[in-house]
Design an enzyme around this catalytic site. Structure first.
Site, PDB file in Angstrom:
ATOM      1  N   GLY A   1      42.997 -60.717  30.217  1.00 36.85           N
ATOM      2  CA  GLY A   1      41.741 -61.128  30.850  1.00 36.85           C
ATOM      3  C   GLY A   1      41.124 -62.285  30.071  1.00 36.85           C
TER       4      GLY A   1
ATOM      5  N   ARG B   1      48.389 -61.499  33.296  1.00 43.65           N
ATOM      6  CA  ARG B   1      48.771 -60.188  32.772  1.00 43.65           C
ATOM      7  C   ARG B   1      50.261 -60.078  33.057  1.00 43.65           C
ATOM      8  NH1 ARG B   1      44.243 -57.840  31.097  1.00 43.65           N
ATOM      9  NH2 ARG B   1      42.319 -58.023  32.313  1.00 43.65           N
TER      10      ARG B   1
END
Ligand code: F6P
Length: 319
Positions: free
Chosen positions: A11, A72
């Protein structure tokens, strides 16, 4: 070491750009060539690697997000992914890597070092959930974003004599909730590190109403319960005119605060120094305003804990 690379992963967090800028400029200042890897470990495996110069990181210091993009990429946990990543780095003649990210990114950094490729981690996540550092890059900015929202919500809460439940991010950690709740005078702060009983929350709300309080604010960390579920459970105890606000990804954006920019600059520079000394397998951090480095495996083993004294203080001050 002559050539290093930097990537951002997981993130994004405000201040990641400032950290990457510091890596690039300090690296070049020290006579290194610095490469950027786009899209984190995914880009590493795909060879999304390009040379950076002083100008590549111009006009970035004040920008949120990450100019290196992020992803991710759980597949990097596999041997295949890691070997491919190292192969790509070697293809570009890169000898050391800086990884800016959170817990998941640190696992990737640790794996690369274990396979003989010196890698240093910089804590970049709004969650403030990395041990070995008092603060992670992005936490202060996210905290101030939450606080700004909380202050605004308080205005409307007072006008309508409502109870607001504000759900904040933090994954399994309660720092964003705790710090924003204390700074914003929340009547209750619900964090994963501390069990809550709805009866106690209701008791606090009732006492506040009895002494004429015009509004109540409850900050709920997403890792415990959703704001909506909390409101449903609260409704079983009575009508508190509850409204729910889920702050969501607004917490991840925006121009980094001065604190985050300074922290990012200091951590980025130290990471470069460590690679010059050929010291991988470390994570940099800040402890008592001093830049420190810790063994990344130890950092990953140790669980981050919220400040219990601060939690108790928030409870006392919001009676
Ligand atoms: O780790 C940062 C974070 O914003 C957490 O607070 C949150 O739980 C998660 O990332 C959200 O992830 P995504 O952006 O992938 O939905």
């Amino acid at each position: 070491m002559k050539r290093i690379a930097v990537l951002t992963s997981g993130g994004d967090a405000p201040g990641m750009n400032a950290a990457a800028r510091a890596v690039v400029r300090k690296g070049i200042y020290e006579g290194l060539e610095v490469y950027g890897i786009d899209y984190g470990f995914l880009g590493l495996v795909n060879g999304d690697i390009h040379k950076l110069d002083l100008g590549s990181v111009g006009d970035l210091l004040h920008r949120g997000g990450t100019f290196l993009y992020s992803a991710r990429y759980p597949e990097f946990a596999t041997e295949e992914g890691q070997l491919k990543g190292i192969e790509q780095l070697k293809k570009f003649g890169i000898e050391g890597l800086v990884v800016i990210g959170g817990d998941g990114s640190y696992h990737g950094a640790e794996a690369l070092t274990k396979r003989g490729f010196p890698t240093v981690g910089i804590p970049g996540t709004i969650d403030n959930d990395i041990s070995g550092t008092d603060f992670t890059i992005g936490f202060d900015t996210a905290l101030n974003t939450v606080l700004d929202a909380l202050d605004k919500i308080r205005d409307t809460a007072t006008s309508h004599e409502r109870t607001f439940i504000i759900e904040v991010m933090g994954r399994d950690a309660g720092d964003i909730a705790l710090w924003s709740g204390l700074a914003g005078g929340a009547e209750a702060i619900i964090v994963p590190e501390h069990n809550f009983k709805m009866e106690d929350v209701v008791d606090r709300l009732n006492k506040g109403l009895a002494r004429g309080k015009k509004h109540s604010i409850i900050v709920v960390a997403e890792g415990v319960i959703s704001g909506n579920e909390f409101a449903t459970q609260l409704a079983e105890f009575g009508d508190y005119h509850a409204r729910v606000t889920v702050l969501g990804h607004v917490q991840r954006g925006g121009s980094p605060t001065a604190f985050d920019r300074v922290l990012a600059s200091r951590l980025g520079a130290r990471a470069v120094d460590l690679l010059i000394e050929n010291r991988g397998g470390l994570a940099v951090g800040i402890k008592n305003n001093k830049i420190v480095e810790n063994d990344i495996t130890e950092v990953l083993k140790e669980k981050h804990v919220i400040d219990k004294e601060m939690f108790d203080l928030a409870t006392i001050l919001s009676i």
